[in-house]
Design an enzyme around this catalytic site. Structure first.
Site, mmCIF file in Angstrom:
data_model
loop_
_atom_site.group_PDB
_atom_site.id
_atom_site.type_symbol
_atom_site.label_atom_id
_atom_site.label_comp_id
_atom_site.label_asym_id
_atom_site.label_seq_id
_atom_site.Cartn_x
_atom_site.Cartn_y
_atom_site.Cartn_z
ATOM 1 N N ALA A 68 0.820 -1.212 0.000
ATOM 2 C CA ALA A 68 0.000 0.000 0.000
ATOM 3 C C ALA A 68 0.857 1.266 0.000
ATOM 4 C CB ALA A 68 -0.946 -0.015 1.195
ATOM 5 N N HIS A 69 0.168 2.387 -0.121
ATOM 6 C CA HIS A 69 0.819 3.688 -0.279
ATOM 7 C C HIS A 69 1.742 4.033 0.886
ATOM 8 C CE1 HIS A 69 -1.857 5.749 2.648
ATOM 9 N NE2 HIS A 69 -2.754 4.871 2.218
ATOM 10 N N ASN A 70 2.885 4.602 0.544
ATOM 11 C CA ASN A 70 3.878 5.100 1.495
ATOM 12 C C ASN A 70 4.573 4.016 2.310
ATOM 13 O OD1 ASN A 70 1.812 7.641 1.303
ATOM 14 N ND2 ASN A 70 3.935 8.310 1.564
ATOM 15 N N SER B 19 1.876 2.961 4.881
ATOM 16 C CA SER B 19 2.953 3.483 5.725
ATOM 17 C C SER B 19 3.586 2.428 6.618
ATOM 18 C CB SER B 19 2.451 4.658 6.573
ATOM 19 O OG SER B 19 1.986 5.705 5.755
#
Length: 331
Positions: free
Chosen positions: A243-245, A263
């Protein structure tokens, strides 16, 4: 058809030859299916009993093996059977699909794209504005590389893969079929009136290091801002979600159906077992292992192995399960 004598194979592996066979070896196969022109492997002494009924003319064996090969059969004793078998698989590996032209006439390549020497671009590919492909990049048919993406030399991208805009890919990577790089991260918040969801723009990118391999149908989402990062040498199985970051260190392994929420940070050499899930904003430190099917809800110390849902120290979890089984049995 390519074939080798047992001595030729041993010269490559530099193992210890035990016995001999005059059969030419035409390929590797598992011990139960091998014929008399194939080589197999016995990676553990517990599989030695299968050799009696095997038709294979040769086998790789581990240092602890004590069995004899038999008449017109041979063993090659090696320190690491799995790595040695990898070398043999390379010897017999078939050729990859052939490109009749460097850039297929049905491919769409923007005039501003920079294409390195030796690149191959297959049928129906799309290469967008200001894309940069290093030398010897291979895009198999139906690959899309969107604007301002950079791909390092020697990287191979298989059919159906989409690499969204502004991503940075290192050299000598392999992306298998239908990989998604740089799709929007999963970012939504309830609207002020509580009647819907507001999409949060995802304006970052994905940065992938060198020698990274990503399996079929896996997804690496772009960051909300800054970058989702995959470090050098990471190996990612099929059907994995990143997932993102999220940030992965060097040489991490993620098995199939596992996933990182937003994250998440992985140190170097982290191993994530199949179907394991990692909660957002969690850090798994270097050398840690998450067992298959586990759910990580909090940070994991370096070198630690965790198990269960929620995941905890593997030894403690196994003891807990043993106590529960005993209680159930005594009811």
């Amino acid at each position: 058809m390519v074939s080798y004598s047992i001595s030729e194979i041993n010269n490559i592996l530099k193992g210890e030859l035990i016995g001999n066979t005059n059969q030419k070896i035409e390929g590797p196969e598992e011990i139960k299916k091998a014929n008399n022109q194939q080589i197999t492997f016995i990676g553990s002494t517990k599989y030695s009993k299968l050799w009696i009924d095997s038709k294979a003319c040769a086998a790789l064996v581990c240092p602890k093996s004590t069995i004899e090969p038999g008449d017109n059969k041979a063993f090659i004793r090696v320190n690491n059977v799995d790595l040695a078998m990898g070398r043999i698989l390379e010897l017999f590996s078939p050729t990859t699909p052939v490109f009749d032209t460097d850039i297929h006439p049905t491919a769409v390549v923007h005039e501003s794209a920079k294409i390195g020497n030796g690149c191959k671009i297959g049928a129906n590919c799309y290469v967008g504005k200001d894309v940069e492909l290093g030398k010897d990049v291979i895009l198999y048919p139906n690959v899309c590389v969107f604007d301002e993406t950079i791909i390092g030399e020697g990287t191979v991208v298989w059919s159906g893969t989409v690499i969204r805009e502004r991503c940075v890919i290192g050299s000598h990577c392999i992306f298998h079929i239908n990989v998604s790089i740089g799709a929007d991260g999963f970012g939504y918040r309830p609207s002020d009136d509580g009647r819907g969801l507001v999409k949060i723009p995802q304006i970052g990118n994905v940065i992938i290091g060198h020698h990274v391999e990503i399996g079929a149908n896996s997804c690496v989402d772009r960051a909300k801002f800054s970058s989702t990062i995959i470090g050098d040498g990471c190996k990612i199985d099929n059907l994995v979600q990143i997932a993102h970051n999220s940030v992965m260190g060097r040489s991490c392994i993620m098995a199939g159906h596992s996933g990182l929420a937003g994250s998440v940070t992985l140190g170097d050499g982290v191993i994530i077992g199949g179907s394991a899930s990692i909660k957002d904003h969690t850090t798994i430190h270097s050398g840690a292992t998450v067992a298959a099917g586990s759910g990580v809800m909090s940070d994991v110390e370096a070198g630690k192995t965790v198990l269960g849902y929620p995941a905890q120290d593997a030894r403690a979890m196994l003891k807990e399960w043993a106590v529960i089984r005993k209680l159930v049995k005594n009811q």
